[in-house]
Design a protein around this motif. Structure first.
Motif, PDB file in Angstrom:
ATOM      1  N   PHE A 144       0.839  -1.199   0.000  1.00 23.59           N
ATOM      2  CA  PHE A 144       0.000   0.000   0.000  1.00 23.59           C
ATOM      3  C   PHE A 144       0.873   1.249   0.000  1.00 23.59           C
ATOM      4  O   PHE A 144       1.730   1.425   0.860  1.00 23.59           O
ATOM      5  CB  PHE A 144      -0.916  -0.016   1.224  1.00 23.59           C
ATOM      6  N   LYS A 145       0.641   2.142  -0.964  1.00 25.82           N
ATOM      7  CA  LYS A 145       1.484   3.319  -1.150  1.00 25.82           C
ATOM      8  C   LYS A 145       0.951   4.566  -0.457  1.00 25.82           C
ATOM      9  O   LYS A 145       1.647   5.581  -0.405  1.00 25.82           O
ATOM     10  CB  LYS A 145       1.633   3.610  -2.650  1.00 25.82           C
ATOM     11  N   GLY A 146      -0.268   4.510   0.045  1.00 23.70           N
ATOM     12  CA  GLY A 146      -0.899   5.713   0.574  1.00 23.70           C
ATOM     13  C   GLY A 146      -0.300   6.252   1.842  1.00 23.70           C
ATOM     14  O   GLY A 146      -0.400   7.441   2.131  1.00 23.70           O
ATOM     15  N   GLY A 147       0.317   5.389   2.642  1.00 25.15           N
ATOM     16  CA  GLY A 147       0.990   5.850   3.852  1.00 25.15           C
ATOM     17  C   GLY A 147       0.114   5.999   5.068  1.00 25.15           C
ATOM     18  O   GLY A 147       0.583   5.845   6.199  1.00 25.15           O
ATOM     19  N   GLU A 148      -1.168   6.302   4.893  1.00 24.28           N
ATOM     20  CA  GLU A 148      -2.051   6.526   6.028  1.00 24.28           C
ATOM     21  C   GLU A 148      -2.915   5.278   6.246  1.00 24.28           C
ATOM     22  O   GLU A 148      -3.938   5.096   5.591  1.00 24.28           O
ATOM     23  CB  GLU A 148      -2.925   7.755   5.789  1.00 24.28           C
ATOM     24  N   GLY A 149      -2.473   4.445   7.153  1.00 25.91           N
ATOM     25  CA  GLY A 149      -3.202   3.220   7.436  1.00 25.91           C
ATOM     26  C   GLY A 149      -2.548   2.452   8.562  1.00 25.91           C
ATOM     27  O   GLY A 149      -1.499   2.852   9.095  1.00 25.91           O
ATOM     28  N   THR A 150      -3.157   1.337   8.928  1.00 28.60           N
ATOM     29  CA  THR A 150      -2.643   0.457   9.967  1.00 28.60           C
ATOM     30  C   THR A 150      -2.801  -0.977   9.483  1.00 28.60           C
ATOM     31  O   THR A 150      -3.868  -1.354   8.993  1.00 28.60           O
ATOM     32  CB  THR A 150      -3.427   0.637  11.277  1.00 28.60           C
ATOM     33  N   ALA A 151      -1.740  -1.742   9.596  1.00 30.21           N
ATOM     34  CA  ALA A 151      -1.806  -3.151   9.210  1.00 30.21           C
ATOM     35  C   ALA A 151      -1.672  -4.021  10.452  1.00 30.21           C
ATOM     36  O   ALA A 151      -0.966  -3.669  11.405  1.00 30.21           O
ATOM     37  CB  ALA A 151      -0.712  -3.499   8.209  1.00 30.21           C
ATOM     38  N   LEU A 152      -2.376  -5.161  10.435  1.00 30.11           N
ATOM     39  CA  LEU A 152      -2.266  -6.169  11.491  1.00 30.11           C
ATOM     40  C   LEU A 152      -1.953  -7.496  10.821  1.00 30.11           C
ATOM     41  O   LEU A 152      -2.671  -7.935   9.915  1.00 30.11           O
ATOM     42  CB  LEU A 152      -3.571  -6.284  12.277  1.00 30.11           C
ATOM     43  N   ILE A 153      -0.870  -8.126  11.264  1.00 34.07           N
ATOM     44  CA  ILE A 153      -0.497  -9.449  10.765  1.00 34.07           C
ATOM     45  C   ILE A 153      -0.360 -10.368  11.971  1.00 34.07           C
ATOM     46  O   ILE A 153       0.318 -10.034  12.951  1.00 34.07           O
ATOM     47  CB  ILE A 153       0.815  -9.398   9.970  1.00 34.07           C
ATOM     48  N   THR A 154      -1.012 -11.520  11.915  1.00 35.20           N
ATOM     49  CA  THR A 154      -1.053 -12.418  13.063  1.00 35.20           C
ATOM     50  C   THR A 154      -0.390 -13.755  12.753  1.00 35.20           C
ATOM     51  O   THR A 154      -0.282 -14.166  11.594  1.00 35.20           O
ATOM     52  CB  THR A 154      -2.505 -12.682  13.502  1.00 35.20           C
ATOM     53  N   LYS A 155       0.026 -14.448  13.803  1.00 36.01           N
ATOM     54  CA  LYS A 155       0.603 -15.775  13.643  1.00 36.01           C
ATOM     55  C   LYS A 155      -0.414 -16.770  13.087  1.00 36.01           C
ATOM     56  O   LYS A 155      -0.066 -17.708  12.381  1.00 36.01           O
ATOM     57  CB  LYS A 155       1.119 -16.287  14.991  1.00 36.01           C
ATOM     58  N   LYS A 156      -1.671 -16.545  13.410  1.00 37.45           N
ATOM     59  CA  LYS A 156      -2.708 -17.505  13.024  1.00 37.45           C
ATOM     60  C   LYS A 156      -3.183 -17.327  11.592  1.00 37.45           C
ATOM     61  O   LYS A 156      -4.000 -18.116  11.120  1.00 37.45           O
ATOM     62  CB  LYS A 156      -3.883 -17.419  13.991  1.00 37.45           C
ATOM     63  N   GLY A 157      -2.709 -16.302  10.904  1.00 34.85           N
ATOM     64  CA  GLY A 157      -3.014 -16.221   9.482  1.00 34.85           C
ATOM     65  C   GLY A 157      -3.691 -14.975   8.984  1.00 34.85           C
ATOM     66  O   GLY A 157      -3.781 -14.770   7.768  1.00 34.85           O
ATOM     67  N   SER A 158      -4.179 -14.118   9.842  1.00 37.01           N
ATOM     68  CA  SER A 158      -4.868 -12.917   9.367  1.00 37.01           C
ATOM     69  C   SER A 158      -3.860 -11.855   8.926  1.00 37.01           C
ATOM     70  O   SER A 158      -2.782 -11.707   9.517  1.00 37.01           O
ATOM     71  CB  SER A 158      -5.765 -12.333  10.462  1.00 37.01           C
ATOM     72  N   ALA A 159      -4.234 -11.126   7.881  1.00 38.47           N
ATOM     73  CA  ALA A 159      -3.435  -9.995   7.410  1.00 38.47           C
ATOM     74  C   ALA A 159      -4.423  -8.951   6.905  1.00 38.47           C
ATOM     75  O   ALA A 159      -5.090  -9.150   5.889  1.00 38.47           O
ATOM     76  CB  ALA A 159      -2.493 -10.423   6.296  1.00 38.47           C
ATOM     77  N   ILE A 160      -4.519  -7.848   7.631  1.00 41.58           N
ATOM     78  CA  ILE A 160      -5.492  -6.819   7.267  1.00 41.58           C
ATOM     79  C   ILE A 160      -4.810  -5.463   7.167  1.00 41.58           C
ATOM     80  O   ILE A 160      -3.803  -5.199   7.843  1.00 41.58           O
ATOM     81  CB  ILE A 160      -6.660  -6.738   8.272  1.00 41.58           C
ATOM     82  N   LEU A 161      -5.346  -4.631   6.302  1.00 44.63           N
ATOM     83  CA  LEU A 161      -4.925  -3.239   6.220  1.00 44.63           C
ATOM     84  C   LEU A 161      -6.162  -2.385   6.435  1.00 44.63           C
ATOM     85  O   LEU A 161      -7.178  -2.565   5.757  1.00 44.63           O
ATOM     86  CB  LEU A 161      -4.318  -2.912   4.860  1.00 44.63           C
ATOM     87  N   ILE A 162      -6.077  -1.453   7.389  1.00 44.08           N
ATOM     88  CA  ILE A 162      -7.195  -0.571   7.699  1.00 44.08           C
ATOM     89  C   ILE A 162      -6.848   0.834   7.245  1.00 44.08           C
ATOM     90  O   ILE A 162      -5.811   1.398   7.623  1.00 44.08           O
ATOM     91  CB  ILE A 162      -7.493  -0.564   9.212  1.00 44.08           C
ATOM     92  N   THR A 163      -7.717   1.417   6.419  1.00 44.09           N
ATOM     93  CA  THR A 163      -7.535   2.798   5.983  1.00 44.09           C
ATOM     94  C   THR A 163      -8.913   3.433   5.818  1.00 44.09           C
ATOM     95  O   THR A 163      -9.926   2.789   6.111  1.00 44.09           O
ATOM     96  CB  THR A 163      -6.710   2.867   4.686  1.00 44.09           C
TER      97      THR A 163
END
Length: 366
Positions: free
Chosen positions: A39-58
């Protein structure tokens, strides 16, 4: 950054997680967001978990772009209209029983940290600093990254060639900086990696002088430190030239700095500690009697951000490895008189290094 640069990025992050105490990590630094999510926008929050989830919030300004840019495996969520980032994160943190949540302590404000602690933490979940966990993998550039950095430095070479054709007495430092920036844009730069430095005469004795209305004069040095951003990646180079003829003392200082810079290119090898690379130039300048006039570190890493780790300075004990891109920029600064700095970006190779800048370094008298 193109998708193939970090196509296995989630595997890379989860390898880091598997070796750590963290059940998940929050990514908030804009450069880490770009590197690890696409993601190039710069304004966001990512969460990556051991159990498999990967999300980007913007938010709605960037949702469509994020959905196009994020690497495969990421889910894009939108906050706003009554839904907060904390609420979206909390669903994953509780649903996956995340007990230790890592966060980027170098890029998060105290108010944001306090908000997350209040909303996300309880007796079962705590937030812990990850320090440089995400920065270390960025030190070794992929072949694709190296080509982007090489092109960014090439744009700097073209800008330097352009500026040599128009420099003349009477131009102001501000005009020099503007011409350099125009040239970089003309040759394909999408932006600048830092504020351009153009410092002449007595101003050149200040390593990070701000361009002013001072006019270029005959018999003065002009130091130009400039860089651009090309497809997200930075360049950095410095050249010092003389408007008119340099006197013997100016030539002496220039040649000492040039010799120090070239010694690093000749002697640097993978496996050295960063502080020992700095020592190559520092010891040479000291032997010439100017130890007190080289106050900054020899160089720093360059990538998505202009100042990355590791750094060539007197303290950094990191090991130099192939694939790193660093700067080699010794200088001598004589207060109230003049200064000289010469800088290339260099690629660490299997048996030495390669300068990415091709502009001439011998003293140019205009």
């Amino acid at each position: 950054m193109t998708k193939n640069i970090s196509e296995n990025v989630l595997d890379k992050v989860r390898e880091l997680l598997a070796e750590s105490e963290f059940d998940a990590i929050l990514i908030t630094d804009p450069y880490n967001l770009r590197y690890y999510t696409g993601f190039k926008g710069g304004e966001g929050t990512a969460l990556i978990t051991k159990k498999g989830s990967a999300i980007l919030i913007t938010d709605s300004r960037y949702t469509e772009a994020a959905e196009k840019e994020c690497y495969d495996g990421f889910k894009v969520l939108q906050f706003g209209a009554g839904v907060s980032v904390s609420e979206l994160l909390k669903g994953y943190i509780k649903g996956e029983e995340i007990h230790t949540l890592g966060f980027e302590n170098e890029s998060i404000s105290f108010s944001m940290y306090s908000r997350y602690v209040d909303k996300l933490c309880d007796a079962d979940t705590k937030m812990t600093e990850i320090n440089d966990m995400l920065l270390v993998p960025r030190q070794i550039k992929t072949p694709e990254e190296i080509e982007l950095l090489r092109e960014a430095e090439h744009i700097g070479d073209m800008a330097f060639d352009d500026i040599l054709g128009i420099l003349k007495p009477g131009m102001t430092e501000l005009e020099v900086a503007a011409e350099l920036e125009y040239s970089m844009k003309k040759h394909g730069a999408e932006g600048f990696s830092f504020d351009t430095i153009a410092a002449s005469g007595v101003n050149s004795s200040m390593p990070h002088a701000i361009p002013s209305e001072k006019k270029l004069e005959m018999g003065e040095f002009l130091t130009m430190d400039f860089g651009c951003v090309y497809k997200g990646y930075c360049s950095d180079m410095t050249r010092t030239v003389c408007i008119g003829k340099a006197d013997d003392d100016m030539k002496k200082i220039y040649n000492i700095v040039l010799s120090a810079q070239l010694r690093v290119l000749d002697e640097l090898r993978p496996g050295m500690q960063c502080k020992d690379v700095d020592k190559i130039a520092r010891d040479y300048i000291a032997a010439q009697g100017y130890a007190d006039y080289f106050g900054h570190g020899l160089g720093h890493g360059v990538g998505l951000y202009i100042h990355e780790s590791p750094a060539f300075n007197t303290r950094d004990t990191s090991t130099v490895k192939p694939g790193m891109i660093e700067t080699d920029e010794p200088g001598i600064y004589l207060p109230g008189r003049f200064g000289v700095r010469i800088e290339d970006m260099i690629l660490i190779t299997e048996d030495g290094c390669e300068s990415l800048a091709k502009s001439p370094k011998e003293l140019i008298e205009l």
